[in-house]
Design a protein around this motif. Structure first.
Motif, mmCIF file in Angstrom:
data_model
loop_
_atom_site.group_PDB
_atom_site.id
_atom_site.type_symbol
_atom_site.label_atom_id
_atom_site.label_comp_id
_atom_site.label_asym_id
_atom_site.label_seq_id
_atom_site.Cartn_x
_atom_site.Cartn_y
_atom_site.Cartn_z
ATOM 1 N N TYR A 36 -40.615 -21.687 -2.867
ATOM 2 C CA TYR A 36 -40.901 -21.661 -4.308
ATOM 3 C C TYR A 36 -39.702 -21.189 -5.144
ATOM 4 C CZ TYR A 36 -43.387 -20.947 -8.685
ATOM 5 O OH TYR A 36 -43.792 -21.008 -9.996
ATOM 6 N N GLY A 37 -39.160 -20.045 -4.769
ATOM 7 C CA GLY A 37 -38.050 -19.484 -5.547
ATOM 8 C C GLY A 37 -36.817 -20.374 -5.526
ATOM 9 N N PHE A 39 -45.627 -7.971 -2.694
ATOM 10 C CA PHE A 39 -46.719 -7.339 -3.421
ATOM 11 C C PHE A 39 -47.751 -6.758 -2.474
ATOM 12 C CE2 PHE A 39 -44.734 -10.149 -6.356
ATOM 13 C CZ PHE A 39 -44.804 -9.495 -7.573
ATOM 14 N N ASN A 84 -53.891 -19.843 3.803
ATOM 15 C CA ASN A 84 -55.202 -19.191 3.755
ATOM 16 C C ASN A 84 -55.801 -18.979 5.134
ATOM 17 O OD1 ASN A 84 -55.324 -19.403 0.775
ATOM 18 N ND2 ASN A 84 -55.297 -21.579 1.288
ATOM 19 N N ALA A 100 -49.990 -11.799 -2.624
ATOM 20 C CA ALA A 100 -49.899 -12.821 -3.685
ATOM 21 C C ALA A 100 -49.312 -14.124 -3.170
ATOM 22 C CB ALA A 100 -49.090 -12.297 -4.877
ATOM 23 N N LEU A 101 -49.719 -14.548 -1.976
ATOM 24 C CA LEU A 101 -49.300 -15.871 -1.498
ATOM 25 C C LEU A 101 -50.015 -16.921 -2.333
ATOM 26 C CD1 LEU A 101 -49.430 -15.362 2.370
ATOM 27 C CD2 LEU A 101 -47.505 -15.103 0.814
ATOM 28 N N PHE A 102 -49.300 -17.990 -2.700
ATOM 29 C CA PHE A 102 -49.921 -19.024 -3.513
ATOM 30 C C PHE A 102 -50.882 -19.826 -2.639
ATOM 31 C CE2 PHE A 102 -45.510 -18.688 -5.407
ATOM 32 C CZ PHE A 102 -45.898 -17.724 -6.320
ATOM 33 N N PRO A 103 -52.182 -19.813 -2.956
ATOM 34 C CA PRO A 103 -53.165 -20.382 -2.034
ATOM 35 C C PRO A 103 -53.127 -21.908 -1.976
ATOM 36 C CG PRO A 103 -54.234 -19.627 -4.047
ATOM 37 C CD PRO A 103 -52.801 -19.204 -4.135
ATOM 38 N N HIS A 104 -52.495 -22.546 -2.975
ATOM 39 C CA HIS A 104 -52.482 -24.010 -2.971
ATOM 40 C C HIS A 104 -51.202 -24.566 -2.356
ATOM 41 C CE1 HIS A 104 -50.471 -22.514 -6.468
ATOM 42 N NE2 HIS A 104 -50.032 -23.699 -6.827
ATOM 43 N N MET A 105 -50.425 -23.699 -1.714
ATOM 44 C CA MET A 105 -49.183 -24.173 -1.107
ATOM 45 C C MET A 105 -49.158 -23.805 0.373
ATOM 46 S SD MET A 105 -46.368 -23.081 -3.932
ATOM 47 C CE MET A 105 -46.678 -23.258 -5.688
ATOM 48 N N ARG A 156 -40.733 -15.103 1.880
ATOM 49 C CA ARG A 156 -40.636 -15.654 0.531
ATOM 50 C C ARG A 156 -39.710 -14.810 -0.334
ATOM 51 N NH1 ARG A 156 -46.010 -16.189 -3.057
ATOM 52 N NH2 ARG A 156 -45.705 -13.949 -3.118
ATOM 53 N N ALA A 157 -39.717 -13.492 -0.112
ATOM 54 C CA ALA A 157 -38.828 -12.626 -0.885
ATOM 55 C C ALA A 157 -37.404 -12.675 -0.324
ATOM 56 C CB ALA A 157 -39.352 -11.191 -0.876
ATOM 57 N N ASP A 210 -50.985 -7.037 -2.502
ATOM 58 C CA ASP A 210 -51.950 -8.024 -2.008
ATOM 59 C C ASP A 210 -51.241 -9.293 -1.537
ATOM 60 O OD1 ASP A 210 -51.145 -9.073 -4.373
ATOM 61 O OD2 ASP A 210 -53.117 -9.507 -5.160
#
Lengths: 355, 284
Positions: free
Chosen positions: A99-100, A82, A133, A86-91, A147-148, A84
């Motif tokens: 994740y996937g 993406f 972060n 869109a990295l998950f900030p709590h991981m 991640r992708a 921006d």
């Protein structure tokens, strides 16, 4: 593994705005394909539809011959990086990348192995435990890529992934995309407004404007044979001249009384596009230069000068000249120009969108 | 420099005078002795106030109040999540404003009026019973709709749901729409996205909302008095009754117990959910 894409007559309206207007396109498996256009051209809308985040009002999308038009994003063999990120900030980094795989219910050990591979692929091997972060822009970019890519997608969609990075990082990541494309063999689709990225990376690219594709070709073809005046201007061919006439057969055109050999097809209303890289200054007063113009203005630009010159009928163009040669010229002087073979091309005028 | 000092000093002083001082007074007086002769307190240490909590079923009211508060807070969160999700992710700016107004405007009327209106709605001849009978779901009007724990819960949830919604909305601002898109892109369906992305990122806001509702319910009295059945009570009603006979140490003891329970909850919750994150920069 790589997936072939077929897009048939995609149309999408947002209220009164037609974001996509009957777009058809075929992208070969394993190709690096770029959608190039300014903002509002419809390139991001098209990418969203390929990813499964939006549905067209009309038309179909086929992956390897299978209709996926109505398939939601979570069931498509395509993954997106993406804009921006869109990295998950709590991981952590590793949790983001895993994740996937976790969603797919893949065993812990297999997860760890594939996350490790993906992080190694983007050269972040030891970063698994880090807080996303606190990473730098380039590192975050790599995490999003990993991640992708860990999903081993048949199609990787890149939504303006280099905007927001500084110039040096941009170049570095750009080369990275090329390398990853070769390593993974997936079909890569890049959306960008940056011509440089598109030209450097793409096997083929499409220039989009107001929801339509103006031209689909290999990058050099956009310069050799721009489809129309819009494309010519978009790729930086600003000198578009209205000819007085075109010789039968289309081998030459007449501009302001001067004959000029041209390439390309003569269509009604055709313009003569002059490629700036194939114009050369003839030494003053020497020989029979094919074009003679009058200098209107000379602008110092640092490593070169821009010479603005006009034909007798008022049409003008800008030629880039070495600084010391430009220094010997002055406004009002005649300017003698050589047009190298292929330097002048007939292009269709830009038809206003049929709507 | 003196101006800066003034800016800091004023709120600190206000908190000390308006907040901490009364609490200290209440806590101290709860350990003093009540003198039945003068109906006043004497500064002699005594645990009589705390002892009296165990009498006359007072501790059941305390437990019941806490139970009501926890249940109401939970129900408010269950309603606030879909509401704030709709406001944050699905609405345009105009609809979002409209929805926010819709939950805020009821606050312009007094809690008494709001509770009373539930009497009309939930009563034997009210629209709810009429509707149920119309549908043929019940033969006779349901009696338990009004003057019951059910009615109290309806009144409490309706009154205090916004207190859960606003902190939740604040914490939802940390959830970029692109996070949801990315999770979906990686294969997650709706409920998995809720469980793995939305819930963890909004936990501080949810806990803050939970606490707000809990505190409001424990301090509430109108809903129980207007909508509760015979003998229904709640801490503030009980404190009021005790104050009426001027048994200050008992009233203060009850208040102190409530205070300690709430403080414990806040500290435990802060530990578990890191409440402070709610106020951090949403962009990180």
């Amino acid at each position: 593994m790589a997936i072939e894409i077929r897009i048939e007559g995609l149309t999408r309206d947002f209220g009164p705005v037609r974001a996509l207007d009957d777009v058809s396109l075929e992208i070969a498996a394993g190709e690096f394909f770029t959608l190039l256009g300014s903002s509002g051209s419809g390139k991001s809308t098209l990418l969203k539809m390929l990813g499964g985040f939006d549905r067209p009002d009309r038309g179909r999308i086929l992956f390897d011959g299978q209709d996926v038009t109505l398939l939601p994003a979570n069931r498509r063999p395509a993954n997106t990086v993406f804009q921006d990120l869109a990295l998950f900030p709590h991981m952590s980094v590793a949790q983001n990348v895993a994740y996937g795989l976790r969603v797919q219910g893949i065993g812990r050990r297999e997860q760890e192995r594939r996350v490790g591979e993906a992080l190694a692929l983007v050269e972040l091997a030891d970063f698994g435990g880090r807080n996303v972060n606190l990473l730098s822009g380039g590192q975050r970019q790599r995490v999003a890529l990993a991640r992708a890519l860990v999903m081993e997608p048949g199609i990787l969609l890149l939504d303006e992934p280099l905007t927001g990075l500084d110039e040096r990082l941009r170049e570095q990541m750009r080369d990275e995309f090329g390398r990853l494309h070769q390593r993974t063999g997936a079909t890569f689709i890049l959306v960008t407004h940056n011509q440089d990225e598109a030209l450097t990376l793409s096997d083929r690219m499409a220039i989009m404007h107001r929801g339509r594709i103006e031209q689909t070709d290999a990058p050099p073809r956009f310069f050799d044979a721009p489809a129309n005046a819009f494309v010519a201007r978009f790729v930086g061919i600003d000198a578009l001249l209205v000819p007085e006439g075109i010789e039968a057969g289309g081998a030459a055109a007449v501009v302001a009384g001067q004959r000029l050999p041209v390439a390309g097809r003569a269509v009604p209303g055709a313009l003569v596009a002059l490629r700036p890289d194939r114009l050369a200054l003839a030494p003053q007063g020497e020989g029979d230069a094919p074009l003679v113009l009058r200098i209107a203005e000379i602008q110092f630009r640092g490593l070169h000068s821009d010479i603005r010159a006009r034909f007798d009928d008022g049409q003008g163009l800008v030629v880039r000249a070495p600084v010391d040669i430009a220094a010997r010229l002055a406004p009002g002087d005649p300017l003698h120009l050589w047009v190298q073979p292929g330097g002048a091309v007939l292009v269709a005028p830009h038809a206003p969108s049929a709507r | 420099m003196p101006r800066l000092l003034l800016i800091v000093l004023l709120p600190v002083l206000a908190v000390l005078v308006l907040g901490v001082a009364p609490l200290l007074t209440v806590t101290t007086w709860s350990f003093w002795t009540w003198d039945p002769a003068t109906y006043w307190i004497r500064p002699e240490p005594s645990l009589a106030g705390y002892g009296a909590i165990l009498e006359a079923g007072r501790w059941t009211v305390l437990a019941d109040t806490l139970g009501k508060g926890l249940l109401a807070a939970l129900l408010c969160l269950l309603l606030a999540y879909p509401l704030t999700y709709a406001i944050h992710f699905l609405s345009g700016p105009r609809l979002a404003l409209l929805l926010l107004a819709a939950i805020t405007i009821p606050f312009f009327t007094s809690s008494l009026i709001r509770a009373f209106s539930w009497r009309l709605v939930l009563g034997r001849t009210g629209p709810v019973n009429a509707f149920l009978q119309e549908l043929g779901l019940v033969a006779r009007p349901l009696d338990w709709l009004l003057f019951s724990d059910f009615a109290v819960m309806v009144g409490l949830v309706a009154s205090y749901m916004p207190f859960a919604a606003f902190p939740l909305l604040l914490s939802l601002r940390r959830v970029e729409p692109s996070y949801l898109a990315a999770a979906q892109d990686l294969g997650a369906g709706f409920w998995r996205i809720v469980r793995t992305i939305i819930l963890p990122l909004t936990l501080p806001g949810a806990f803050a909302g939970f606490l707000f509702v809990l505190v409001m319910v424990i301090g509430s009295s109108t809903e129980v008095q207007m909508l509760g059945g015979a003998g229904a009570s709640i801490v503030s009603v009980m404190v009021n009754d005790v104050m009426r006979v001027a048994n200050f140490p008992l009233a203060f003891a009850i208040s102190t117990v409530v205070l300690v329970v709430l403080l414990a909850l806040v500290l435990a919750g802060n530990r578990a959910f890191r409440l402070a994150r709610l106020f951090e920069d949403p962009s990180w």
